[in-house]
Scaffold this motif. Structure first.
Motif, PDB file in Angstrom:
ATOM      1  N   MET A  31       2.975  -1.293  10.257  1.00  0.00           N
ATOM      2  CA  MET A  31       2.023  -0.087  10.039  1.00  0.00           C
ATOM      3  C   MET A  31       1.557  -0.233   8.525  1.00  0.00           C
ATOM      4  O   MET A  31       0.463   0.116   8.178  1.00  0.00           O
ATOM      5  N   ARG A  32       2.819  -0.109   7.470  1.00  0.00           N
ATOM      6  CA  ARG A  32       2.499  -0.187   6.127  1.00  0.00           C
ATOM      7  C   ARG A  32       1.216  -1.235   5.660  1.00  0.00           C
ATOM      8  O   ARG A  32       0.607  -1.053   4.836  1.00  0.00           O
ATOM      9  N   TRP A  33       1.454  -2.560   6.131  1.00  0.00           N
ATOM     10  CA  TRP A  33       0.710  -3.479   6.055  1.00  0.00           C
ATOM     11  C   TRP A  33      -0.954  -3.242   6.246  1.00  0.00           C
ATOM     12  O   TRP A  33      -1.784  -3.806   5.690  1.00  0.00           O
ATOM     13  N   LEU A  34      -0.841  -2.706   7.409  1.00  0.00           N
ATOM     14  CA  LEU A  34      -2.091  -2.315   7.877  1.00  0.00           C
ATOM     15  C   LEU A  34      -2.866  -1.258   6.930  1.00  0.00           C
ATOM     16  O   LEU A  34      -4.107  -1.265   6.591  1.00  0.00           O
ATOM     17  N   LEU A  35      -2.067  -0.226   6.596  1.00  0.00           N
ATOM     18  CA  LEU A  35      -2.781   0.599   5.468  1.00  0.00           C
ATOM     19  C   LEU A  35      -3.001   0.158   4.174  1.00  0.00           C
ATOM     20  O   LEU A  35      -3.913   0.320   3.430  1.00  0.00           O
ATOM     21  N   ARG A  36      -2.281  -0.990   3.650  1.00  0.00           N
ATOM     22  CA  ARG A  36      -2.431  -1.802   2.694  1.00  0.00           C
ATOM     23  C   ARG A  36      -3.769  -2.569   2.557  1.00  0.00           C
ATOM     24  O   ARG A  36      -4.606  -2.689   1.774  1.00  0.00           O
ATOM     25  N   LEU A  37      -3.619  -2.949   3.729  1.00  0.00           N
ATOM     26  CA  LEU A  37      -5.127  -3.732   4.225  1.00  0.00           C
ATOM     27  C   LEU A  37      -6.439  -3.024   4.129  1.00  0.00           C
ATOM     28  O   LEU A  37      -7.256  -3.230   3.523  1.00  0.00           O
ATOM     29  N   LEU A  38      -5.980  -1.643   4.806  1.00  0.00           N
ATOM     30  CA  LEU A  38      -7.503  -0.624   4.666  1.00  0.00           C
ATOM     31  C   LEU A  38      -7.764  -0.208   3.060  1.00  0.00           C
ATOM     32  O   LEU A  38      -8.837  -0.134   2.950  1.00  0.00           O
ATOM     33  N   ALA A  39      -6.479  -0.156   2.440  1.00  0.00           N
ATOM     34  CA  ALA A  39      -6.806   0.336   1.014  1.00  0.00           C
ATOM     35  C   ALA A  39      -7.577  -0.889   0.347  1.00  0.00           C
ATOM     36  O   ALA A  39      -8.412  -0.600  -0.674  1.00  0.00           O
ATOM     37  N   ASN A  40      -7.036  -2.040   0.603  1.00  0.00           N
ATOM     38  CA  ASN A  40      -7.757  -3.209  -0.223  1.00  0.00           C
ATOM     39  C   ASN A  40      -9.138  -3.341   0.292  1.00  0.00           C
ATOM     40  O   ASN A  40      -9.948  -3.781  -0.660  1.00  0.00           O
ATOM     41  N   ALA A  41      -9.606  -3.294   1.585  1.00  0.00           N
ATOM     42  CA  ALA A  41     -10.781  -3.251   1.928  1.00  0.00           C
ATOM     43  C   ALA A  41     -11.410  -2.211   1.510  1.00  0.00           C
ATOM     44  O   ALA A  41     -12.813  -2.369   1.019  1.00  0.00           O
ATOM     45  N   ALA A  42     -11.163  -0.927   1.380  1.00  0.00           N
ATOM     46  CA  ALA A  42     -11.703  -0.009   0.895  1.00  0.00           C
ATOM     47  C   ALA A  42     -12.195  -0.193  -0.913  1.00  0.00           C
ATOM     48  O   ALA A  42     -13.082  -0.104  -1.049  1.00  0.00           O
ATOM     49  N   ALA A  43     -11.295  -0.715  -1.484  1.00  0.00           N
ATOM     50  CA  ALA A  43     -11.359  -1.076  -2.979  1.00  0.00           C
ATOM     51  C   ALA A  43     -12.426  -2.171  -3.060  1.00  0.00           C
ATOM     52  O   ALA A  43     -13.303  -2.341  -4.075  1.00  0.00           O
ATOM     53  N   LEU A  44     -12.377  -3.230  -2.154  1.00  0.00           N
ATOM     54  CA  LEU A  44     -13.378  -4.082  -2.125  1.00  0.00           C
ATOM     55  C   LEU A  44     -14.597  -3.819  -1.883  1.00  0.00           C
ATOM     56  O   LEU A  44     -15.754  -4.248  -2.464  1.00  0.00           O
ATOM     57  N   ASN A  91      -3.242   2.936  -2.670  1.00  0.00           N
ATOM     58  CA  ASN A  91      -1.681   2.713  -2.293  1.00  0.00           C
ATOM     59  C   ASN A  91      -0.416   3.512  -2.957  1.00  0.00           C
ATOM     60  O   ASN A  91       0.619   3.643  -2.298  1.00  0.00           O
ATOM     61  N   ALA A  92      -0.977   4.324  -3.518  1.00  0.00           N
ATOM     62  CA  ALA A  92       0.164   5.485  -3.944  1.00  0.00           C
ATOM     63  C   ALA A  92       0.356   6.473  -2.820  1.00  0.00           C
ATOM     64  O   ALA A  92       1.446   7.005  -2.670  1.00  0.00           O
ATOM     65  N   PHE A  93      -0.633   6.275  -1.651  1.00  0.00           N
ATOM     66  CA  PHE A  93      -0.346   7.355  -0.532  1.00  0.00           C
ATOM     67  C   PHE A  93       0.036   6.624   0.617  1.00  0.00           C
ATOM     68  O   PHE A  93       0.757   7.157   1.438  1.00  0.00           O
ATOM     69  N   VAL A  94       0.653   5.290   0.361  1.00  0.00           N
ATOM     70  CA  VAL A  94       1.232   4.482   1.336  1.00  0.00           C
ATOM     71  C   VAL A  94       2.782   4.877   1.260  1.00  0.00           C
ATOM     72  O   VAL A  94       3.229   4.303  -0.054  1.00  0.00           O
ATOM     73  N   PRO A  95       3.370   5.027   2.142  1.00  0.00           N
ATOM     74  CA  PRO A  95       4.970   5.013   2.210  1.00  0.00           C
ATOM     75  C   PRO A  95       5.720   3.982   1.369  1.00  0.00           C
ATOM     76  O   PRO A  95       5.217   2.617   2.097  1.00  0.00           O
ATOM     77  N   ASP A  96       6.771   3.623   0.769  1.00  0.00           N
ATOM     78  CA  ASP A  96       7.416   2.805   0.431  1.00  0.00           C
ATOM     79  C   ASP A  96       8.599   2.249   1.166  1.00  0.00           C
ATOM     80  O   ASP A  96       8.714   3.324   2.081  1.00  0.00           O
ATOM     81  N   LYS A  97       8.867   1.155   1.422  1.00  0.00           N
ATOM     82  CA  LYS A  97       9.961   0.765   2.274  1.00  0.00           C
ATOM     83  C   LYS A  97      11.299   1.258   1.998  1.00  0.00           C
ATOM     84  O   LYS A  97      11.747   1.916   3.121  1.00  0.00           O
ATOM     85  N   ASN A  98      11.556   1.901   0.837  1.00  0.00           N
ATOM     86  CA  ASN A  98      12.823   2.607   0.598  1.00  0.00           C
ATOM     87  C   ASN A  98      12.762   3.955   1.314  1.00  0.00           C
ATOM     88  O   ASN A  98      13.800   4.538   1.544  1.00  0.00           O
ATOM     89  N   GLU A  99      11.569   4.679   1.171  1.00  0.00           N
ATOM     90  CA  GLU A  99      11.420   6.046   1.709  1.00  0.00           C
ATOM     91  C   GLU A  99      11.706   5.894   3.271  1.00  0.00           C
ATOM     92  O   GLU A  99      12.170   6.749   3.997  1.00  0.00           O
TER      93      GLU A  99
END
Length: 129
Positions: free
Chosen positions: A1-14, A117-125
């Motif tokens: 799930m986290r990788w999908l959110l990061r993918l969407l964040a990168n897509a928005a930034a690009l 990505n600040a809004f994407v939860p970290d693995k440790n959380e």
């Protein structure tokens, strides 16, 4: 799930960098194709950043230390140019025109990705729950 959110964040930034800079072009015509192209470019960009960027950082470590990390801007630009080149190989329809456009695009992508990505939860959380 986290990788999908990061993918969407990168897509928005690009996508934002593509929209702001005339030197970054997207050749897709309708909205659905544009979204698909940006997701594919974000996937390529993520793979490039995961595999190639650490190698560049290691090789350029002395320059990074001397410039106090400012050389990372050049590395980010090179990652954007590599992504553009790979997009051209796969005939995706996204292109960065030159180095200085890549520098500006890299700065935009870095800032926007950092904020999103600040809004994407970290693995440790996830482990604490």
């Amino acid at each position: 799930m986290r990788w999908l959110l990061r993918l969407l964040a990168n897509a928005a930034a690009l996508a934002l960098a593509t929209w702001l800079l005339s030197g970054i072009t997207l050749t897709a015509t309708d909205t659905g194709k544009k979204v698909l192209v940006m997701l594919l470019v974000a996937l390529i960009f993520g793979i490039v950043n995961a595999i190639v960027k650490p190698i560049f950082k290691l090789v350029s470590l002395p320059i990074l230390i001397i410039t106090l990390g400012i050389f990372l801007v050049v590395i980010n630009a090179l990652m954007l140019l590599l992504t553009s080149w790979l997009s051209g190989l796969f005939n995706i329809g996204w292109h960065v025109d030159g180095f200085w456009t890549a520098v500006l695009g890299g700065l935009i992508v870095a800032v926007v990705s950092w904020v999103l990505n600040a809004f994407v939860p970290d693995k440790n959380e996830d482990r604490r729950r």
